[in-house]
Each structure stands twice: as structure tokens, then as C-alpha cells.
Design an enzyme around this catalytic site. Structure first.
Site, PDB file in Angstrom:
ATOM      1  N   GLU A 152     -30.918  20.942  37.954  1.00 46.23           N
ATOM      2  CA  GLU A 152     -29.663  20.466  37.359  1.00 46.23           C
ATOM      3  C   GLU A 152     -29.064  21.545  36.455  1.00 46.23           C
ATOM      4  O   GLU A 152     -27.850  21.778  36.463  1.00 46.23           O
ATOM      5  CB  GLU A 152     -29.920  19.179  36.568  1.00 46.23           C
ATOM      6  CG  GLU A 152     -28.675  18.562  35.944  1.00 46.23           C
ATOM      7  CD  GLU A 152     -28.427  19.035  34.532  1.00 46.23           C
ATOM      8  OE1 GLU A 152     -27.249  19.123  34.129  1.00 46.23           O
ATOM      9  OE2 GLU A 152     -29.414  19.334  33.833  1.00 46.23           O
TER      10      GLU A 152
ATOM     11  N   ASP B 160     -25.453  23.088  37.281  1.00 46.35           N
ATOM     12  CA  ASP B 160     -24.402  22.959  36.272  1.00 46.35           C
ATOM     13  C   ASP B 160     -23.733  24.302  36.019  1.00 46.35           C
ATOM     14  O   ASP B 160     -22.501  24.397  35.920  1.00 46.35           O
ATOM     15  CB  ASP B 160     -25.016  22.414  34.972  1.00 46.35           C
ATOM     16  CG  ASP B 160     -24.009  22.381  33.839  1.00 46.35           C
ATOM     17  OD1 ASP B 160     -23.037  21.617  33.924  1.00 46.35           O
ATOM     18  OD2 ASP B 160     -24.195  23.136  32.865  1.00 46.35           O
TER      19      ASP B 160
ATOM     20  N   ASP C 274     -26.297  14.142  36.934  1.00 45.35           N
ATOM     21  CA  ASP C 274     -27.364  15.142  36.875  1.00 45.35           C
ATOM     22  C   ASP C 274     -27.953  15.408  38.264  1.00 45.35           C
ATOM     23  O   ASP C 274     -28.248  16.558  38.615  1.00 45.35           O
ATOM     24  CB  ASP C 274     -28.477  14.686  35.933  1.00 45.35           C
ATOM     25  CG  ASP C 274     -28.095  14.800  34.458  1.00 45.35           C
ATOM     26  OD1 ASP C 274     -27.031  15.385  34.171  1.00 45.35           O
ATOM     27  OD2 ASP C 274     -28.844  14.302  33.603  1.00 45.35           O
TER      28      ASP C 274
ATOM     29  N   GLU D 173     -25.598  17.602  40.330  1.00 43.95           N
ATOM     30  CA  GLU D 173     -25.701  18.999  39.923  1.00 43.95           C
ATOM     31  C   GLU D 173     -27.033  19.596  40.373  1.00 43.95           C
ATOM     32  O   GLU D 173     -27.104  20.779  40.725  1.00 43.95           O
ATOM     33  CB  GLU D 173     -25.545  19.116  38.408  1.00 43.95           C
ATOM     34  CG  GLU D 173     -24.124  18.885  37.941  1.00 43.95           C
ATOM     35  CD  GLU D 173     -23.941  19.067  36.454  1.00 43.95           C
ATOM     36  OE1 GLU D 173     -22.866  19.543  36.040  1.00 43.95           O
ATOM     37  OE2 GLU D 173     -24.867  18.730  35.686  1.00 43.95           O
TER      38      GLU D 173
END
EC number: 3.1.26.3
Length: 227
Positions: free
Chosen positions: A40, A44, A113, A116
Site C-alpha cells: 500500500e 500510494d 488501502d 493502493e
């Protein structure tokens, strides 16, 4: 019953050389040490860059502030969770018993989350360019709807419209302090909104400018909170 990750991969138009990466991307930390947090983090970072670059190319006349607000409108928890729900991502999440019982598969933070983390898994599996292509396909609809002019409005107007969209009371601005002589005064203003207990403080050479600055800070605070 949790659906198999390969079914999700097919729905997303992805083929993983290492299918285990997708399984990890769908695994919440409530399951144990082998979870999606690291993926994640990677996803991101790549997502933020890909969207920033696309906006930079798509809106050549937009300044840094407008570009930042456009990016924040796309790269935030609500936006990502919406995309995750469009692909029924919750049905594929691997959650611990506590999260299963509390409905974690519906929670915005867990869905965003995981999405990502899938991006991070794709970077690990096939590299940044493959991930970039998929991100732009995933966000194509949202990108097509963006208009830079919508973000040129002054901060107080944008904050007011945001509260109206959420069906919340209008922002409250309070004069906290004034200092300086008559021809060179400084005004300090506090801004409060109904969707958070946090407040924003800002100063300016007039009360109007101080309120605009406080509204800008509140908008940034709300966008960062959503992320």
C-alpha cells in the site's frame, strides 16, 4: 466465502506473473504480519506521481495550487473506496475475524488501502510503466470529469460549496485577534466546520484575506484527512 484473487485480477484486466503478490495486496493487517501495508505504501507513492503527471499534462495553464487541489480530489480515501466498490473489491479482501465481524470489507479505509496495495503489487510484478497504464485506465472516468475552472474559485466559496454538498452547516469564521497600527493591521481568524473537530487559524492584512487563508487551510486539512 472469499472469492479467489485471480477472479478479481481478471475483472481488473490484470495478469500477475506472481499471483501471490495480489493475495498479499488483499490481506489486511488484522490477519497477521504478512499483510498489504508495505505494498500500500508503494502503491500510494506511485499513484500520487502518476495522477500528478497526468494533471500536469492535461491542464497546462493551471497553477500549482489548482493542480494540487485537482490531485487531492482524485487521490483521497473516498475516491479510492468508490473505485474499489465499483469492482466489488470487498468480496476479495482477506480479513481477520474481528474485521470480518465488524464489516471491514465495507470500510473506506480498508478498501482504499487495498486498492493502493494492488497498485504496489503491480509495480513489484511488472514495473512502474505497467502500473501507470492501469492507473490511468482505472481513473479514466474521473479524469474526464475534471475541469480546472471548478478549482479556481476562491477558498471560502469552495469550502462553502463543500459543506453544502455534504449537507452540513456553513463554515464559521471567528476573529481571534487584531494587531498593529490602523494603516498596517494584522487580523487573525479561526475557521470551524461541522465535519471535523479541528480548526484552522490564519492571518492577513484584512479580515477578508484572513478568512480566505483560513478557508484554504481548512480545505487542505479536510483533503489530507480524507486521504
Amino acid at each position: 466465502m472469499i472469492k479467489k484473487p485471480e477472479i478479481l485480477a481478471k475483472k481488473l484486466g490484470l495478469t500477475f506473473q506472481n499471483p501471490g503478490l495480489l493475495s498479499v495486496a488483499l490481506t489486511h493487517r488484522s490477519v497477521g504480519a504478512k499483510n498489504n501495508e508495505r505494498l500500500e505504501y508503494l502503491g500510494d507513492s506511485v499513484l500520487g506521481f502518476v495522477i500528478a503527471q497526468k494533471l500536469y499534462e492535461s491542464f497546462p495553464e493551471a497553477g500549482e495550487g489548482v493542480l494540487s487541489r485537482l490531485r487531492a480530489s482524485l487521490v483521497n480515501q473516498n475516491s479510492l473506496a468508490e473505485l474499489a466498490r465499483q469492482h466489488n473489491l470487498g468480496e476479495y479482501l482477506i480479513l481477520g475475524s474481528g474485521e470480518l465481524k465488524s464489516g471491514g470489507f465495507r470500510r473506506d479505509s480498508i478498501l482504499s488501502d487495498a486498492l493502493e496495495a494492488i497498485m504496489g503489487a503491480l509495480v513489484e510484478d511488472q514495473g512502474v510503466e505497467a502500473c501507470r497504464t492501469w492507473i490511468l485506465e482505472l481513473f479514466a472516468g474521473k479524469l474526464a470529469e475534471l475541469k480546472a475552472d471548478d478549482w479556481v474559485k476562491d477558498p471560502k466559496t469552495r469550502l462553502q460549496e463543500l459543506m453544502q454538498a455534504k449537507r452540513k452547516p456553513l463554515p464559521i469564521y471567528e476573529l481571534v485577534a487584531m494587531s498593529g497600527v490602523d494603516h498596517a493591521q494584522t487580523f487573525e481568524v479561526r475557521c470551524k466546520v461541522a465535519v471535523t473537530d479541528q480548526v484552522s487559524l490564519a492571518s492577513g492584512i484584512s479580515r477578508k484575506k484572513a478568512e480566505q487563508a483560513a478557508a484554504e487551510k481548512m480545505l487542505n486539512l479536510l483533503l489530507n484527512t480524507d486521504k
